[in-house]
Scaffold this active site. Structure first.
Site, PDB file in Angstrom:
ATOM      1  N   ASP A 142     -19.680 -47.963 -27.140  1.00 46.95           N
ATOM      2  CA  ASP A 142     -21.010 -48.089 -26.943  1.00 46.95           C
ATOM      3  C   ASP A 142     -21.273 -49.728 -27.015  1.00 46.95           C
ATOM      4  O   ASP A 142     -21.143 -50.180 -28.227  1.00 46.95           O
ATOM      5  CB  ASP A 142     -21.979 -47.522 -28.175  1.00 46.95           C
TER       6      ASP A 142
ATOM      7  N   TYR B 210     -25.339 -44.811 -33.767  1.00 44.54           N
ATOM      8  CA  TYR B 210     -26.960 -44.845 -33.325  1.00 44.54           C
ATOM      9  C   TYR B 210     -27.552 -43.486 -33.409  1.00 44.54           C
ATOM     10  O   TYR B 210     -26.744 -42.210 -33.447  1.00 44.54           O
ATOM     11  CB  TYR B 210     -26.902 -45.185 -31.945  1.00 44.54           C
TER      12      TYR B 210
ATOM     13  N   ARG C 120     -30.456 -37.108  -5.432  1.00 50.18           N
ATOM     14  CA  ARG C 120     -29.945 -36.725  -6.935  1.00 50.18           C
ATOM     15  C   ARG C 120     -28.339 -37.047  -6.688  1.00 50.18           C
ATOM     16  O   ARG C 120     -27.844 -37.423  -7.755  1.00 50.18           O
ATOM     17  CB  ARG C 120     -30.203 -35.314  -7.262  1.00 50.18           C
TER      18      ARG C 120
ATOM     19  N   LYS D  25     -31.899 -51.913 -22.798  1.00 54.47           N
ATOM     20  CA  LYS D  25     -31.804 -52.927 -23.674  1.00 54.47           C
ATOM     21  C   LYS D  25     -31.421 -54.141 -22.992  1.00 54.47           C
ATOM     22  O   LYS D  25     -32.390 -54.726 -21.933  1.00 54.47           O
ATOM     23  CB  LYS D  25     -30.819 -52.836 -24.981  1.00 54.47           C
TER      24      LYS D  25
HETATM   25  C1  LIG Z   1     -30.863 -47.575 -27.520  1.00 54.02           C
HETATM   26  C2  LIG Z   1     -29.567 -47.409 -27.792  1.00 54.02           C
HETATM   27  C3  LIG Z   1     -28.998 -46.176 -27.280  1.00 54.02           C
HETATM   28  C4  LIG Z   1     -30.018 -45.036 -26.578  1.00 54.02           C
HETATM   29  O1  LIG Z   1     -30.316 -45.509 -25.307  1.00 54.02           O
HETATM   30  P1  LIG Z   1     -31.592 -45.244 -24.602  1.00 54.02           P
HETATM   31  O2  LIG Z   1     -31.810 -46.044 -23.594  1.00 54.02           O
HETATM   32  O3  LIG Z   1     -32.790 -45.352 -25.622  1.00 54.02           O
HETATM   33  O4  LIG Z   1     -31.450 -43.628 -24.473  1.00 54.02           O
HETATM   34  C5  LIG Z   1     -27.705 -46.065 -27.600  1.00 54.02           C
HETATM   35  N1  LIG Z   1     -26.924 -46.906 -28.353  1.00 54.02           N
HETATM   36  C6  LIG Z   1     -27.426 -48.097 -28.798  1.00 54.02           C
HETATM   37  C7  LIG Z   1     -26.638 -48.872 -29.577  1.00 54.02           C
HETATM   38  C8  LIG Z   1     -28.648 -48.344 -28.597  1.00 54.02           C
HETATM   39  O5  LIG Z   1     -29.146 -49.225 -28.928  1.00 54.02           O
END
Ligand SMILES: *Cc1c(COP(=O)(O)O)cnc(C)c1O
Length: 391
Positions: A171, A99, A47, A196
């Site tokens: 982000d 988001y 961890r 993603k």
């Molecule tokens: C999917 C997404 C998130 C969240 O990520 P997870 O891996 O689903 O927790 C945050 N910001 C954006 C722009 C996203 O597309």
């Protein structure tokens, strides 16, 4: 020493041996042998740190031009860590189209600990500036935003943050470190949903936070270890492997998205196409338009018929996979928002988001064109869709 079978099955004589393999081994180990008591071995408990996560984090820090990266069990876990570096009574400025998961985290969880949030239209820098209070500590932006692809000026937001001695977090999920480098533009922290494009195969949930601020880095590490949200060795290993093909995957998707934009914006059935590649501001801070675009059908009652007539895209939430993914914000990512609010924000039933994959662009275009024609043809039935699929 000769061992009994009971001991032999447990004892690993090859502990730590490196075979110079092309890929790092998966260190599927929760704990590590400590030869010297208090001797400062690189890893003790997984961890707190493990070789696969360390290798991944080193690579991600380099890609974003940061000094430190921390991999978490999801994008939301990475965003939580960034926001939990704050204290009770601190204030954060967020985009009004942030988001959905980030909005839920702030609204339903962090406000209970009296971390305060203002949501503004961050595309207007003066709205950010006007929202600053004495207790403001962080400006948090997302660009391009989702699902309407609004663009926030990263350099401008960084100037405001610097002037008021605040931190700026970005982000960068939609652009990846290859398409946009927020730290170089003046941001202090970058977050990604690595679920993603970074992983790109729609097979893991992961997140990362990257910074070049040593104090923030200490706080992010404390949260990763102290709240137990670190990415597992297995998922770190998978993500590191998928990262190797990020340039070819992402470039192909970006090129395909350009072609799809050209095709979509000529269609009579479409009222509007949203594509960051059209924004001068976006292109002044990113290398290209990215691989995700949005479009709105002229007649939203055709939305289901359009989906019925499609063969290639996966119709689902998420983005950034090698497969093209078509999302329907009104019934998926933004379904929890009341219809009147959604409509006021222009997230109507006819709006789709397309995350463009690496398939043949020509075949994607013919599939979409077929579906537009079918959906807007009055005599269309589901049988015609089936004919299309079997042909
Ligand atoms: C999917 C997404 C998130 C969240 O990520 P997870 O891996 O689903 O927790 C945050 N910001 C954006 C722009 C996203 O597309």
């Amino acid at each position: 020493m000769s061992l009994s079978k009971e001991t032999e099955v447990i004892f690993d004589a090859r502990r730590g041996i490196d075979y110079d393999s092309a890929n790092p081994p998966l260190y599927d180990s929760s704990t590590f042998h400590q030869k010297t008591l208090g001797g400062g071995a690189p890893f003790d408990y997984a961890r707190s740190g493990n070789p696969n996560r360390a290798l991944l984090e080193e690579k991600l820090a380099k890609l974003e031009g940061g000094s430190h990266a921390f991999a978490y069990a999801s994008g939301i876990a990475a965003i939580s860590a960034v926001l939990l570096t704050l204290n009770t009574g601190d204030h954060v400025i967020l985009p009004d189209d942030v988001y959905g998961g980030t909005f839920r985290l702030t609204e339903q969880i962090l406000t209970r600990f009296d971390i305060q949030f203002s949501t503004v239209n961050t595309t207007h820098l003066q709205e950010i500036e006007q929202a600053i209070q004495d207790n403001t500590k962080l400006i948090y932006i997302e660009t391009p935003s989702n699902p309407l692809f609004k663009i926030t000026d990263i350099r401008g937001a960084a100037d405001i943050a610097r002037h008021h001695q605040l931190l700026l977090a970005v982000d960068n999920t939609f652009m990846t470190p290859l398409g946009q480098s927020p730290l170089a533009l003046g941001a202090d922290i970058v977050v990604h949903s690595a679920t993603k494009f970074l992983s790109g195969h729609s097979d893991i949930i992961a997140g990362v936070a990257i910074t070049n601020n040593a104090k923030v880095a200490d706080a992010l590490y404390l949260l990763q270890n102290g709240t137990g949200t670190a990415l597992s060795a297995q998922d770190s290993w998978t993500l590191a492997k998928h990262l190797k093909t990020l340039p070819v995957r992402f470039n192909q998707s970006v090129e395909n998205a350009k072609k799809l934009y050209e095709a979509l914006h000529q269609r009579d059935e479409i009222a509007e196409v949203y594509y960051p590649g059209n924004s001068d501001l976006h292109l002044s801070q990113a290398h290209h338009g990215g691989a995700v675009l949005g479009f709105r059908l002229k007649d939203e009652t055709k939305a289901q018929a359009f989906v019925d007539a499609l063969s290639l895209p996966l119709v689902s939430v998420s983005l950034g996979g090698v497969e093209t993914i078509l999302s329907h914000p009104a019934t998926m990512s933004h379904a929890a928002i009341p219809k009147e609010v959604r409509d006021a924000r222009n997230i109507t039933f006819g709006l789709f988001r397309l995350s463009v994959g690496i398939e043949s662009a020509d075949e994607l275009i013919s599939d979409l064109n077929y579906a537009f024609k079918e959906a807007f043809n009055e005599s269309t039935t589901r049988q015609i869709t089936e004919q299309h699929l079997s042909s």
